[in-house]
Design a protein around this motif. Structure first.
Motif, short mmCIF file in Angstrom:
data_model
loop_
_atom_site.label_atom_id
_atom_site.label_comp_id
_atom_site.label_asym_id
_atom_site.label_seq_id
_atom_site.Cartn_x
_atom_site.Cartn_y
_atom_site.Cartn_z
N LEU A 1 0.83 -1.20 0.00
CA LEU A 1 0.00 0.00 0.00
C LEU A 1 0.86 1.26 0.00
O LEU A 1 1.94 1.29 0.61
N LEU B 1 -10.37 0.86 1.28
CA LEU B 1 -10.22 -0.15 0.23
C LEU B 1 -10.97 -1.43 0.58
O LEU B 1 -10.81 -1.98 1.68
N SER C 1 -11.24 -5.23 -0.95
CA SER C 1 -10.57 -6.11 -1.92
C SER C 1 -11.07 -7.54 -1.76
O SER C 1 -10.98 -8.12 -0.66
N VAL D 1 -2.37 -7.90 -2.35
CA VAL D 1 -3.32 -6.80 -2.47
C VAL D 1 -2.49 -5.53 -2.57
O VAL D 1 -1.86 -5.12 -1.59
N HIS E 1 -2.36 -1.44 -3.68
CA HIS E 1 -3.26 -0.31 -3.88
C HIS E 1 -2.51 1.00 -3.59
O HIS E 1 -1.68 1.05 -2.68
N GLN E 2 -2.84 2.01 -4.37
CA GLN E 2 -2.29 3.36 -4.14
C GLN E 2 -3.45 4.31 -3.85
O GLN E 2 -4.30 4.55 -4.69
#
Length: 200
Positions: free
Chosen positions: A109, A184, A186, A195, A197-198
């Protein structure tokens, strides 16, 4: 002179007797001793032969190779694959079946908050849900279970590994100070291992 002759004769007789070994005792003793020695040698030789023979047999037994047992086959009976199992003996498990009750998922992340500020040192909570959830408004959100609490590092990044029970279907990653719409959700499939994510 006569006395000298008697003394000489007596000395000669003593030497003669001494040289004969004491008469019959020596004569009878020597063969007996030789016979005993011969028997001992024969017995020792016989025992030696027996020992060598036994050792040879033992060596032959040790070098014998035991045939390896064939590897057991766990393939199901083909005739039972298309029929309904009536007992537990009729059940079978596929070769690629995973018996593990949890799976390893890596979180990767990064990003920034809605105002463009760094996420450095922001608190993050990771929840798990039994249902597949794609909206924060879903009522199933109420049944979330907390898996982990962590923080972004000074560079605003998180890389961590979680052991997630396989009966959970969704991860909810909640960042402190961000709106619910920026959290988030997911979905976790059996193939999910990462997993990433930005946030923005």
């Amino acid at each position: 002179m006569n006395t000298f002759t008697k003394l000489f004769t007596l000395t000669f007789v003593c030497f003669t007797l001494s040289a004969c070994g004491g008469g019959g005792g020596g004569e009878g003793g020597t063969p007996s001793s030789a016979t005993s020695s011969s028997n001992t040698t024969s017995t020792s030789a016989s025992n030696t032969n027996t020992t060598v023979s036994t050792d040879t047999t033992s060596d032959q037994q040790d070098t014998s190779v035991t045939p390896a047992e064939p590897a057991p086959s766990y393939e199901p009976d083909p005739s039972l694959l298309d029929s309904q199992a009536e007992t537990s003996n009729d059940l079978h498990v596929k070769a690629d079946f995973n018996f593990s009750t949890s799976k390893t998922v890596t979180l990767d992340l990064s990003g920034q908050d809605v105002l463009g500020a760094s996420l450095a040192n922001k608190m993050v909570k990771v929840y798990a849900l039994h249902e597949v959830v794609d909206s924060y408004e879903d009522q199933a959100i109420a049944d979330k279970a907390l898996l982990a609490t962590t923080r972004f590092n000074s560079a605003g990044q998180i890389t961590m590994t979680l052991d997630v029970p396989v009966n959970y279907k969704t991860l909810l990653i909640s960042v402190d100070g961000m709106l619910q719409d920026n959290h988030l959700l997911s979905e976790l499939s059996m193939q999910t291992t990462t997993v990433a994510h930005q946030f923005n």
